[in-house]
Motif scaffolding. Structure first.
Motif, short mmCIF file in Angstrom:
data_model
loop_
_atom_site.label_atom_id
_atom_site.label_comp_id
_atom_site.label_asym_id
_atom_site.label_seq_id
_atom_site.Cartn_x
_atom_site.Cartn_y
_atom_site.Cartn_z
N MET A 75 -65.60 23.96 105.55
CA MET A 75 -66.55 24.34 104.51
C MET A 75 -67.55 23.19 104.34
O MET A 75 -67.22 22.14 103.79
N LEU A 76 -68.76 23.38 104.87
CA LEU A 76 -69.76 22.32 104.98
C LEU A 76 -70.83 22.51 103.91
O LEU A 76 -71.67 23.41 104.02
N SER A 77 -70.82 21.67 102.90
CA SER A 77 -71.72 21.86 101.76
C SER A 77 -73.11 21.29 101.99
O SER A 77 -74.10 21.77 101.45
N GLY A 78 -73.20 20.22 102.76
CA GLY A 78 -74.45 19.48 102.89
C GLY A 78 -74.39 18.15 102.18
O GLY A 78 -75.30 17.33 102.28
N GLY A 118 -57.88 15.93 116.92
CA GLY A 118 -57.80 16.94 117.96
C GLY A 118 -58.13 18.36 117.53
O GLY A 118 -57.94 19.29 118.31
N VAL A 119 -58.62 18.54 116.30
CA VAL A 119 -58.92 19.89 115.80
C VAL A 119 -60.37 20.24 116.14
O VAL A 119 -61.29 19.51 115.80
N SER A 120 -60.57 21.35 116.83
CA SER A 120 -61.93 21.85 117.04
C SER A 120 -62.33 22.64 115.80
O SER A 120 -61.49 23.25 115.13
N ILE A 121 -63.63 22.64 115.48
CA ILE A 121 -64.05 23.27 114.23
C ILE A 121 -65.26 24.17 114.41
O ILE A 121 -66.11 23.95 115.27
N ASP A 122 -65.30 25.22 113.58
CA ASP A 122 -66.52 25.92 113.21
C ASP A 122 -66.85 25.43 111.81
O ASP A 122 -65.98 24.91 111.10
N ALA A 123 -68.10 25.59 111.39
CA ALA A 123 -68.50 25.22 110.03
C ALA A 123 -69.06 26.44 109.32
O ALA A 123 -69.66 27.31 109.95
N ILE A 124 -68.85 26.51 108.01
CA ILE A 124 -69.38 27.59 107.19
C ILE A 124 -70.15 26.98 106.03
O ILE A 124 -69.71 26.01 105.41
N HIS A 125 -71.35 27.53 105.78
CA HIS A 125 -72.20 27.02 104.71
C HIS A 125 -72.71 28.19 103.87
O HIS A 125 -73.03 29.26 104.40
N ILE A 149 -73.72 30.69 108.43
CA ILE A 149 -74.45 30.58 107.16
C ILE A 149 -74.28 31.88 106.39
O ILE A 149 -74.63 32.97 106.87
N ILE A 150 -73.72 31.76 105.18
CA ILE A 150 -73.37 32.92 104.35
C ILE A 150 -74.46 33.16 103.30
O ILE A 150 -74.80 32.24 102.54
N PRO A 151 -75.01 34.38 103.22
CA PRO A 151 -75.94 34.71 102.13
C PRO A 151 -75.17 34.89 100.83
O PRO A 151 -74.41 35.84 100.66
N PHE A 152 -75.36 33.99 99.89
CA PHE A 152 -74.49 33.91 98.72
C PHE A 152 -75.21 34.23 97.40
O PHE A 152 -74.60 34.21 96.34
N THR A 153 -76.51 34.53 97.46
CA THR A 153 -77.30 34.69 96.24
C THR A 153 -76.75 35.78 95.33
O THR A 153 -76.53 35.56 94.13
N MET A 188 -64.49 32.57 95.28
CA MET A 188 -65.22 33.52 96.11
C MET A 188 -65.56 32.91 97.47
O MET A 188 -65.45 33.55 98.52
N MET A 189 -65.97 31.64 97.45
CA MET A 189 -66.27 30.95 98.71
C MET A 189 -65.04 30.89 99.61
O MET A 189 -65.12 31.11 100.82
#
Length: 402
Positions: free
Chosen positions: A184-187, A202-209, A242-246, A268-269
């Motif tokens: 979970m990548l906030s910035g 050793g963990v490979s990652i995807d990021a979600i924002h 990238i999640i549309p969260f508005t 929710m996140m």
């Protein structure tokens, strides 16, 4: 001095027993990925080490710049190669010492004789090579402990390899050797550091924002893509969702009391992240939470937030203070990106007096008056996925925003 090859030494991979080949194969693939745009670079793997060979001098320099960031490497050295012959080794030793790339008054010769058929024992080789060096550089003095110049000579059946430089590697384990997780990548400062530390293990990652336009800007999005790209420099590509969260965030503000809205937002996140995690086959979720740092990171808050999932939540920063986290972020090159003054959706909608000890029953009660699941599913469905390195765009695309 023209270095022929780069010798790469493994770190804790040597302790992996029967699984060692799996880890070495991951490391090999990660090195290839990091060097994929260097046309003249080739990788040779042996049982206890690897060699990078570069025919082009510029490619060699770029390879040396990139290797310190790849997890699983203990150390590496640019080496000069010659035939496994004493006279050839003496000549090459003069070239290495005389290159001027390592300076000082004291020196030592250290021998590794992997080829036991070589017709000299280690002590004889040290005397022969050291004496020849002294004859050509009389200003040098032999010193066995902490010399200014350490000449390493590795003699093998396929030749002798000489170097006077050892660079420290990143250590850890090759990315991808220990499963896959979703960051979970906030910035902000914390979450990129959390991703880095898990990659080191050793963990490979995807990021979600989570983005909430028009409250969050394109520059805030660019900050996150730049952070993702920086994380991708540590041995494996990182994909960004990238999640549309508005719409969800507006519903939370209307439905949930102000002092509980941050707790519901994080819940929710986490539910959205869990659905994305399941779709991409990740095993866990990574956060940059540090215990007690903000209202949503107290034990009571974390308990209320965690209630929405049974998925493991990895929190590598949980016991660190802010100064420790900042120190790591500066070392890994994410700090200057993270402090760009573009806010994410959490900071924009932060309540003035958030609960530090939210009650799960109260949070559930207020959430029950609104149908959140359809909005959660819609946000997951409408996410934008940016494959690694797609985020690298021409600066001109953003010049009107800077």
């Amino acid at each position: 001095m023209e270095w022929n090859e780069i010798l790469i030494r493994y770190g804790e991979l040597s302790l992996k027993g029967r699984n060692r080949n799996v880890f070495v194969r991951k490391l090999k693939n990660n090195i290839k990925d990091a060097m994929r745009d260097l046309q003249s670079v080739r990788l040779k793997a042996e049982r206890d080490r690897m060699f990078l060979v570069a025919d082009d001098e510029e490619d060699m320099k770029k390879a040396i710049e990139r290797l310190p960031h790849i997890f699983g490497i203990q150390s590496f050295s640019p080496v000069a190669k010659c035939e496994a012959d004493l006279d050839a080794i003496k000549k090459k030793a003069i070239d290495v010492i005389g290159s001027g790339e390592t300076t000082g008054r004291t020196f030592k010769v250290e021998i590794k004789r992997a080829d036991k058929t070589f017709p000299y024992v280690t002590g004889e080789l040290q005397q022969e090579i050291g004496g020849h060096v002294l004859s050509q550089f009389p200003e040098l003095v032999v010193q066995m402990k902490k010399p200014d110049i350490l000449l390493l000579v590795d003699i093998r059946k396929d030749g002798a390899f000489l170097t006077s430089k050892v660079f420290k590697g990143a250590g850890g384990m090759p990315v991808g050797s220990n499963g896959h997780s979703l960051l979970m990548l906030s910035g902000g400062i914390d979450s990129p550091v959390a991703g880095y530390l898990l990659m080191k293990r050793g963990v490979s990652i995807d990021a979600i924002h989570f983005a909430s336009p028009p409250y969050t800007s394109e520059l805030a999005k660019r900050k996150v893509t730049d952070l993702t790209e920086q994380l991708s420099s540590f041995g494996a590509s990182v994909r960004l969702h990238i999640i549309p969260f508005t719409e969800l965030q507006q519903a939370i503000v209307k439905q949930v009391p102000d002092n509980l809205s941050m707790t519901t937002t994080r819940r929710m996140m986490l539910q959205i992240a869990d659905k994305v995690r399941e779709e991409i086959g990740a095993l866990a979720i990574i956060t940059g939470e540090s215990l007690g740092q903000v209202a949503s990171q107290t034990l009571d808050s974390l308990t209320a937030i965690n209630e929405v999932t049974a998925t493991p939540i990895l929190r590598p920063l949980i016991a660190m203070d802010k100064l420790e986290i900042i120190d790591i972020s500066q070392k890994i090159g994410t700090y200057d990106i993270s402090i760009r003054p573009y806010e994410d959706c959490c900071t924009i909608f932060t309540p003035s007096n958030p609960k530090t000890k939210p009650k799960i029953e109260k949070v559930q009660h207020f959430e029950s008056f609104f149908d959140f699941p359809p909005l959660i599913d819609e946000a997951v469905r409408n996410r934008t996925t940016i494959e690694a390195f797609e985020q690298r765009q021409a600066d001109a695309d953003f010049s009107d925003l800077l």
